[in-house]
Write a protein that holds these residues in place. Structure first.
Motif, PDB file in Angstrom:
ATOM      1  N   ASP A 118       0.815  -1.223   0.000  1.00  0.00           N
ATOM      2  CA  ASP A 118       0.000   0.000   0.000  1.00  0.00           C
ATOM      3  C   ASP A 118       0.844   1.267   0.000  1.00  0.00           C
ATOM      4  O   ASP A 118       0.358   2.320  -0.358  1.00  0.00           O
ATOM      5  CB  ASP A 118      -0.931   0.026   1.223  1.00  0.00           C
ATOM      6  CG  ASP A 118      -1.951  -1.082   1.159  1.00  0.00           C
ATOM      7  OD1 ASP A 118      -2.112  -1.661   0.066  1.00  0.00           O
ATOM      8  OD2 ASP A 118      -2.575  -1.395   2.195  1.00  0.00           O
ATOM      9  N   LEU A 119       2.088   1.176   0.470  1.00  0.00           N
ATOM     10  CA  LEU A 119       2.905   2.386   0.518  1.00  0.00           C
ATOM     11  C   LEU A 119       4.007   2.376  -0.541  1.00  0.00           C
ATOM     12  O   LEU A 119       4.101   3.263  -1.367  1.00  0.00           O
ATOM     13  CB  LEU A 119       3.513   2.571   1.912  1.00  0.00           C
ATOM     14  CG  LEU A 119       2.510   2.878   3.025  1.00  0.00           C
ATOM     15  CD1 LEU A 119       3.211   2.991   4.368  1.00  0.00           C
ATOM     16  CD2 LEU A 119       1.755   4.161   2.726  1.00  0.00           C
ATOM     17  N   ASP A 127      -2.542  14.877   9.096  1.00  0.00           N
ATOM     18  CA  ASP A 127      -2.000  15.080   7.743  1.00  0.00           C
ATOM     19  C   ASP A 127      -0.502  14.847   7.673  1.00  0.00           C
ATOM     20  O   ASP A 127       0.238  15.660   7.104  1.00  0.00           O
ATOM     21  CB  ASP A 127      -2.307  16.501   7.265  1.00  0.00           C
ATOM     22  CG  ASP A 127      -3.723  16.608   6.741  1.00  0.00           C
ATOM     23  OD1 ASP A 127      -4.233  15.583   6.255  1.00  0.00           O
ATOM     24  OD2 ASP A 127      -4.300  17.699   6.843  1.00  0.00           O
ATOM     25  N   ASP A 170       7.142   9.907   7.874  1.00  0.00           N
ATOM     26  CA  ASP A 170       6.725   9.017   6.799  1.00  0.00           C
ATOM     27  C   ASP A 170       5.644   8.075   7.342  1.00  0.00           C
ATOM     28  O   ASP A 170       5.745   7.598   8.472  1.00  0.00           O
ATOM     29  CB  ASP A 170       7.940   8.213   6.344  1.00  0.00           C
ATOM     30  CG  ASP A 170       7.707   7.583   4.994  1.00  0.00           C
ATOM     31  OD1 ASP A 170       8.347   8.019   4.034  1.00  0.00           O
ATOM     32  OD2 ASP A 170       6.885   6.637   4.913  1.00  0.00           O
ATOM     33  N   PRO A 171       4.584   7.823   6.540  1.00  0.00           N
ATOM     34  CA  PRO A 171       3.534   6.901   7.009  1.00  0.00           C
ATOM     35  C   PRO A 171       4.096   5.532   7.391  1.00  0.00           C
ATOM     36  O   PRO A 171       3.527   4.840   8.243  1.00  0.00           O
ATOM     37  CB  PRO A 171       2.590   6.794   5.812  1.00  0.00           C
ATOM     38  CG  PRO A 171       2.965   7.863   4.870  1.00  0.00           C
ATOM     39  CD  PRO A 171       4.309   8.383   5.230  1.00  0.00           C
ATOM     40  N   GLU A 172       5.208   5.149   6.746  1.00  0.00           N
ATOM     41  CA  GLU A 172       5.818   3.853   7.096  1.00  0.00           C
ATOM     42  C   GLU A 172       6.191   3.788   8.568  1.00  0.00           C
ATOM     43  O   GLU A 172       6.103   2.732   9.203  1.00  0.00           O
ATOM     44  CB  GLU A 172       7.095   3.634   6.272  1.00  0.00           C
ATOM     45  CG  GLU A 172       6.830   3.024   4.931  1.00  0.00           C
ATOM     46  CD  GLU A 172       8.122   2.613   4.239  1.00  0.00           C
ATOM     47  OE1 GLU A 172       9.109   2.329   4.930  1.00  0.00           O
ATOM     48  OE2 GLU A 172       8.118   2.593   3.003  1.00  0.00           O
ATOM     49  N   ARG A 173       6.635   4.938   9.113  1.00  0.00           N
ATOM     50  CA  ARG A 173       7.041   4.935  10.521  1.00  0.00           C
ATOM     51  C   ARG A 173       5.821   4.758  11.409  1.00  0.00           C
ATOM     52  O   ARG A 173       5.883   4.056  12.422  1.00  0.00           O
ATOM     53  CB  ARG A 173       7.776   6.231  10.859  1.00  0.00           C
ATOM     54  CG  ARG A 173       9.067   6.385  10.076  1.00  0.00           C
ATOM     55  CD  ARG A 173       9.845   7.599  10.525  1.00  0.00           C
ATOM     56  NE  ARG A 173      10.520   7.395  11.793  1.00  0.00           N
ATOM     57  CZ  ARG A 173      10.977   8.391  12.553  1.00  0.00           C
ATOM     58  NH1 ARG A 173      10.774   9.644  12.182  1.00  0.00           N
ATOM     59  NH2 ARG A 173      11.601   8.141  13.670  1.00  0.00           N
ATOM     60  N   LEU A 229       3.236   3.079  10.647  1.00  0.00           N
ATOM     61  CA  LEU A 229       2.927   1.651  10.583  1.00  0.00           C
ATOM     62  C   LEU A 229       3.884   0.862  11.463  1.00  0.00           C
ATOM     63  O   LEU A 229       3.497  -0.098  12.125  1.00  0.00           O
ATOM     64  CB  LEU A 229       3.011   1.163   9.138  1.00  0.00           C
ATOM     65  CG  LEU A 229       1.787   1.448   8.269  1.00  0.00           C
ATOM     66  CD1 LEU A 229       2.085   1.083   6.823  1.00  0.00           C
ATOM     67  CD2 LEU A 229       0.592   0.659   8.773  1.00  0.00           C
ATOM     68  N   THR A 232      -6.614   6.581   4.013  1.00  0.00           N
ATOM     69  CA  THR A 232      -5.253   6.937   3.607  1.00  0.00           C
ATOM     70  C   THR A 232      -4.477   5.666   3.271  1.00  0.00           C
ATOM     71  O   THR A 232      -4.500   4.710   4.052  1.00  0.00           O
ATOM     72  CB  THR A 232      -4.536   7.688   4.750  1.00  0.00           C
ATOM     73  OG1 THR A 232      -5.374   8.738   5.184  1.00  0.00           O
ATOM     74  CG2 THR A 232      -3.212   8.258   4.273  1.00  0.00           C
ATOM     75  N   PRO A 233      -3.827   5.647   2.094  1.00  0.00           N
ATOM     76  CA  PRO A 233      -3.158   4.409   1.672  1.00  0.00           C
ATOM     77  C   PRO A 233      -2.237   3.851   2.758  1.00  0.00           C
ATOM     78  O   PRO A 233      -1.442   4.591   3.335  1.00  0.00           O
ATOM     79  CB  PRO A 233      -2.349   4.834   0.457  1.00  0.00           C
ATOM     80  CG  PRO A 233      -3.053   6.031  -0.073  1.00  0.00           C
ATOM     81  CD  PRO A 233      -3.678   6.715   1.097  1.00  0.00           C
ATOM     82  N   GLY A 234      -2.370   2.578   3.022  1.00  0.00           N
ATOM     83  CA  GLY A 234      -1.481   1.896   3.954  1.00  0.00           C
ATOM     84  C   GLY A 234      -1.982   1.939   5.390  1.00  0.00           C
ATOM     85  O   GLY A 234      -1.809   0.977   6.141  1.00  0.00           O
ATOM     86  N   SER A 240      -4.831   1.764   6.675  1.00  0.00           N
ATOM     87  CA  SER A 240      -5.928   0.883   7.065  1.00  0.00           C
ATOM     88  C   SER A 240      -5.392  -0.374   7.754  1.00  0.00           C
ATOM     89  O   SER A 240      -6.139  -1.084   8.424  1.00  0.00           O
ATOM     90  CB  SER A 240      -6.748   0.498   5.833  1.00  0.00           C
ATOM     91  OG  SER A 240      -5.900  -0.093   4.887  1.00  0.00           O
ATOM     92  N   ALA A 241      -4.092  -0.620   7.614  1.00  0.00           N
ATOM     93  CA  ALA A 241      -3.523  -1.812   8.244  1.00  0.00           C
ATOM     94  C   ALA A 241      -3.194  -1.577   9.720  1.00  0.00           C
ATOM     95  O   ALA A 241      -2.885  -2.532  10.443  1.00  0.00           O
ATOM     96  CB  ALA A 241      -2.262  -2.248   7.493  1.00  0.00           C
ATOM     97  N   LEU A 242      -3.243  -0.326  10.171  1.00  0.00           N
ATOM     98  CA  LEU A 242      -2.951  -0.049  11.580  1.00  0.00           C
ATOM     99  C   LEU A 242      -3.946  -0.789  12.466  1.00  0.00           C
ATOM    100  O   LEU A 242      -5.144  -0.827  12.172  1.00  0.00           O
ATOM    101  CB  LEU A 242      -3.060   1.455  11.849  1.00  0.00           C
ATOM    102  CG  LEU A 242      -1.940   2.342  11.305  1.00  0.00           C
ATOM    103  CD1 LEU A 242      -2.369   3.797  11.391  1.00  0.00           C
ATOM    104  CD2 LEU A 242      -0.665   2.112  12.088  1.00  0.00           C
ATOM    105  N   ARG A 249      -8.090  -1.020  12.387  1.00  0.00           N
ATOM    106  CA  ARG A 249      -8.805  -2.287  12.242  1.00  0.00           C
ATOM    107  C   ARG A 249      -9.668  -2.587  13.457  1.00  0.00           C
ATOM    108  O   ARG A 249     -10.728  -3.190  13.359  1.00  0.00           O
ATOM    109  CB  ARG A 249      -7.806  -3.428  12.006  1.00  0.00           C
ATOM    110  CG  ARG A 249      -7.260  -3.436  10.576  1.00  0.00           C
ATOM    111  CD  ARG A 249      -6.280  -4.574  10.364  1.00  0.00           C
ATOM    112  NE  ARG A 249      -5.028  -4.336  11.073  1.00  0.00           N
ATOM    113  CZ  ARG A 249      -4.423  -5.238  11.836  1.00  0.00           C
ATOM    114  NH1 ARG A 249      -4.937  -6.422  11.980  1.00  0.00           N
ATOM    115  NH2 ARG A 249      -3.291  -4.938  12.428  1.00  0.00           N
TER     116      ARG A 249
END
Lengths: 331, 303, 268
Positions: A53-54, B186, B221-224, B226, B251-253, B255-257, B261
């Protein structure tokens, strides 16, 4: 395209894409990434989200943007017969930014996620048409450059005016700024789908006039005597650049200098024929954009906006190219 | 030339001030406890000082001649339309401000330096609020404003009331059992040295962003996000809490948080989430509610 | 009527009081295997007339046909396979090899999408040979001399494999040796079946290579004189058109300014 040069470009793109997949702030081991890629169903949900997704949409968007901007640069440089021309130098990005800023200020971005992108594309096309009106294709590089500077200044001034008229809206300035700095963050497959068709169309259009661009090196009227249709070529150029820069700006905001530097450097390697030039520039542009984004993301904890990263790298390169350019291109 | 003009302007402003003060008839009776140097025409140029000056009581309120331009803006002001309409809302450092001839202006370190320089130039006393990054900064601001307007006792009362309100909303989970939480707006998170971080700890949570080394409000970064996978994610409402929640989940990605969930995304009104004054007590109360909710869920789910 | 035919062509330029005719009602018939020269003073409209003949701009009146097809009706690429043009100035914007430069002449024959041009390589080889610059094929175009550049341009024109050539001042700014070499190549092109329309300042070269000459401009414009080379490159015509005294030798054309001042003599 020479087979070896082409293979190198493909390898570079593959390496950049692999690096973009493997590197990132979330500490995922390369093995985990590979496992997630091959068997998404068995992967932990967080790893799956990071990879699928990222990272994948992100490198796809970055690659498309790099390819589109470089392709647009090849067409712009060919049509204006100037190796220093580029969508940014000609003020086209500023025009896209103006349209997007005005749209955001008027609340246009609430109309849908793709409203701002569409406005940006429209702004780019309008800017190019204005430029063609002021600096006719046959006129010298200085006219073109000065018209571009004037257009850029005008568009920037109008953007600032729009911002000034709405200073009380703090989050407006923030949204506009985020857009101006360019970003690959939170890009989804929707963005990829949005960009893929215009980029493909733009590149096909560019490929269709590659021979005409070759002949334009002789000047616009001599080219006409060799069968280049002046108006059709101008229209296809406008359409291709608007599709490519519009799509790139729509997907990621304003990304500076890629459309100028990549085609110029590739030209030094593969020569002035626009067929190989376009193919190489598209591959190298995609590779460079993905690489810049990956480095910016991996090297800093604070995400460095890719538009800022490309300008930081591109502006000094541009000055260096100016210095080493033996022929005065501003006459 | 410019200097001359500015001096003339300053003189005019002072003269106007004196005249107005004379018309006003000086200090009102029954204001004991106020020192001889106490300001009689106070202008507030920050949202926080608008709030504190109101909370210092009727005696102080009567001496306020201007509040900040954003005082009634519901997006930023914690208490819009508190001040009567007779008190003008004036933009920072404007001519309108000088025309009101204040003898004390409350500004902040983030106020533009040229505005503060101009105020100094025309001889208006300034009270500068420090960066508002903790509850202590709020207490400090209350004390300084209270002393500056000659209402030190009212300031002490206000701080005491705030501390009582805050103390009511404290949670002390057993060591090592703190839930992680992140405030995410954001792409920007609140790290260490923020009021949010302090209140979150106060309410029994562990701010994952601060623990990961983020200081202040910073883009991540959204990765962080996650990688941290916090138990709770707090987001600003932006006027519509339901929509904000849906937008965050889309927001992409993200939704896995697990917070998405398992339904632990907590939208909070912007003015509460970004409070720097009394709203901090409300933020504490809000986070404590969430703490209790998850603790209760734990209790029910326990075997 | 086969050939490049101009019938009753009027060439006009914008003037302060509306369009001003430079040439009115000119008819020319450029047959394959012949050379037609256009001469006249500066500003007479030679370049504009050539652009009209090449179909690059419309005439104010009259028609231009190539082998019975109106040139205006031809799509650009088809037109470019019939009529080749050597413009006066070539603002080349990028460097490349001489061979790549000559290859640009193949543009109208190349497929738009595949780029295929089966006979291209042979045509380019032949063009380089005809121009005598095979040895220069690998040189950079920006590094060759002015004379060699003109030969490369001629090779590019040869590579177009067009039956009709329109050349604007092909010998201007060249040293005598290169000018004569170019003139010789033009004669050879005509002998191998090309029909040439050449604007030229050098009246001596015009007299040597032309079958027919059109002299335009001068005090009688938009009237003109057209006829066999020997009849037009003659004092009776040139004295009036150029406002000079013309003297002809067997292999040179000389001019003197009229008047009492010591006459500078120019020998071309």
């Amino acid at each position: 395209m020479t087979p070896r040069g082409g293979a190198l470009a493909v390898l570079a793109l593959a390496a950049a894409l692999a690096a973009g997949l493997l590197a990132g702030p979330a500490d995922l081991a390369p093995g985990d990434v590979l496992a997630t890629l091959t068997a998404p169903g068995d992967a932990p949900p967080l790893a799956r989200a990071v990879v699928w997704d990222l990272r994948i949409p992100r490198i796809l968007v970055a690659g498309l943007v790099g390819a589109a901007l470089s392709g647009a640069g090849v067409v712009t440089q060919g049509f204006f017969r100037n190796p220093m021309a580029g969508p940014g130098v000609l003020g086209l990005s500023a025009c896209g930014a103006l349209a997007a800023t005005a749209g955001i200020a008027l609340g246009g971005d609430a109309a849908g996620p793709m409203a701002t992108p569409a406005l940006a594309a429209l702004g780019v096309a309008t800017g190019l048409i204005a430029l063609l009106g002021f600096a006719r294709p046959g006129s010298g590089p200085a006219t073109l450059l000065l018209a571009g500077i004037a257009l850029s200044a005008l568009a920037s001034a109008l953007s600032t005016l729009v911002l000034a008229l709405s200073t009380e809206q703090w989050d407006l300035a923030r949204r506009v700024l985020a857009w101006l700095m360019g970003s690959f963050e939170s890009r989804s497959y929707e963005h990829v789908l949005l960009g893929v068709l215009p980029v493909a169309l733009g590149l096909v259009a560019a490929a269709g006039i590659r021979g005409d661009l070759d002949v334009l090196v002789l000047g616009h009227e001599p080219a006409a005597s060799l069968g280049v249709h002046p108006r059709t070529t101008a229209l296809v150029t406008v359409a291709a650049v608007a599709l490519l820069v519009g799509a790139a700006t729509a997907m990621a905001g304003v990304i500076g200098f890629v459309g100028l530097i990549v085609p110029h450097l590739v030209r030094l390697r593969v020569g002035p024929r626009h067929g190989p030039l376009l193919a190489h520039a598209v591959l190298w542009g995609a590779a460079a954009m993905v690489a810049v984004d990956t480095i910016a993301r991996a090297a800093t904890l604070v995400p460095l906006p890719p538009g800022v990263a490309t300008s930081l790298a591109g502006a000094p390169l541009f000055l260096w190219m100016l210095r080493r350019s033996a022929r005065g291109w501003v006459t | 030339m410019e200097r001359l003009t500015r001096r003339a302007l300053a003189r005019a402003a002072l003269a106007a001030g004196l005249g107005l003060a004379a018309c006003g008839g000086g200090p009102a009776p029954g204001t004991s406890g106020r020192g001889p140097a106490a300001a009689s025409r106070i202008a507030s140029q920050t949202l926080l000082s608008d709030e504190i000056l109101w909370d210092l009581g009727p005696d102080t309120r009567a001496r306020v001649v201007a509040v900040s331009a954003l005082a009634d803006d519901p997006r930023y002001s914690d208490r819009p339309h508190t001040w009567p309409d007779t008190v003008p809302r004036v933009p920072t450092g404007s001519e309108a401000l000088l025309a009101l001839a204040p003898d004390l202006v409350v500004v902040a370190t983030f106020t533009a330096p040229e505005i503060r320089e101009r105020l100094a130039h025309v001889g208006v006393a300034q009270l500068v609020l420090p960066p508002l990054t903790s509850t202590d900064a709020y207490r400090n601001a209350v004390h300084r404003i209270a002393e500056g307007v000659g209402a030190a006792a009212a300031g002490d009362d206000l701080v005491a009331a705030f501390d009582r309100a805050l103390a009511e909303h404290t949670r002390r989970p057993p060591p090592g059992r703190r839930r992680t939480l992140v405030a995410y707006a954001d792409g920007v998170v609140a790290g260490a040295d923020t009021t949010f971080d302090e209140i979150a700890r106060h309410a029994g949570f562990d701010n994952a962003a601060a623990r990961a080394g983020v200081t202040g409000h910073a883009r991540v970064d959204p990765e962080r996000l996650l990688a941290w996978d916090p138990f709770v994610v707090v987001i600003p409402c932006g006027g519509d809490c339901g929509r904000a929640k849906a937008a965050f989940a889309a927001t992409p990605g993200l939704s896995a948080l697990s917070a998405v969930r398992e339904g632990r995304v907590v939208p909070i009104e912007d003015t509460t989430l970004h409070a720097t004054g009394w709203g901090l007590a409300r933020l504490a109360a809000r986070l404590c509610d969430e703490f209790d909710r998850f603790a209760a869920a734990d209790g029910e789910g326990a075997p | 009527m086969s050939g490049l035919v101009l019938s009753g062509v009027t060439v006009a330029v914008p003037g302060p009081d509306g369009p001003r005719a430079l040439v009115e009602g000119l008819s020319l018939h450029v047959r394959r295997g012949t050379v037609t020269c256009v001469v006249g003073p500066n500003g007479a409209g030679k370049t504009t007339l050539l652009k009209v003949a090449a179909g690059l701009r419309p005439p104010a009146a009259g028609t231009v046909t190539v082998d019975d097809t109106p040139v205006a009706a031809l799509p650009p690429r088809r037109r470019a396979r019939r009529v080749g043009v050597l413009p006066q100035r070539l603002p080349l914007s990028d460097d490349m090899t001489v061979r790549a430069f000559v290859e640009l002449g193949r543009h109208p024959h190349r497929s738009r999408w595949t780029g295929a041009d089966p006979t291209g390589a042979a045509a380019v080889d032949r063009a380089l040979t005809e121009a005598g610059i095979t040895a220069l094929a690998g040189a950079r175009i920006f590094s060759v001399s002015g004379g060699e550049f003109q030969l490369a341009r001629l090779a590019q024109l040869w590579a177009t494999e067009t039956p009709y050539w329109i050349l604007d001042e092909p010998t201007t700014a060249l040293d005598p040796a290169h000018a004569l070499r170019i003139a010789g190549l033009l004669v050879r092109a005509a002998r191998t079946g090309h029909g040439l329309l050449v604007a030229i300042h050098d009246l001596e070269i015009a007299r040597r290579i032309a079958d027919r000459v059109a002299c335009i401009g001068g005090p009688d414009a938009p009237a003109f004189v057209e006829g066999p080379a020997g009849a037009v490159v003659a004092p009776a015509v040139l004295d009036r058109v150029y406002g000079v005294r013309t003297r002809l030798w067997p292999d040179a054309v000389g001019f003197e300014l009229p008047g009492d001042e010591p006459p500078p003599t120019v020998t071309a």
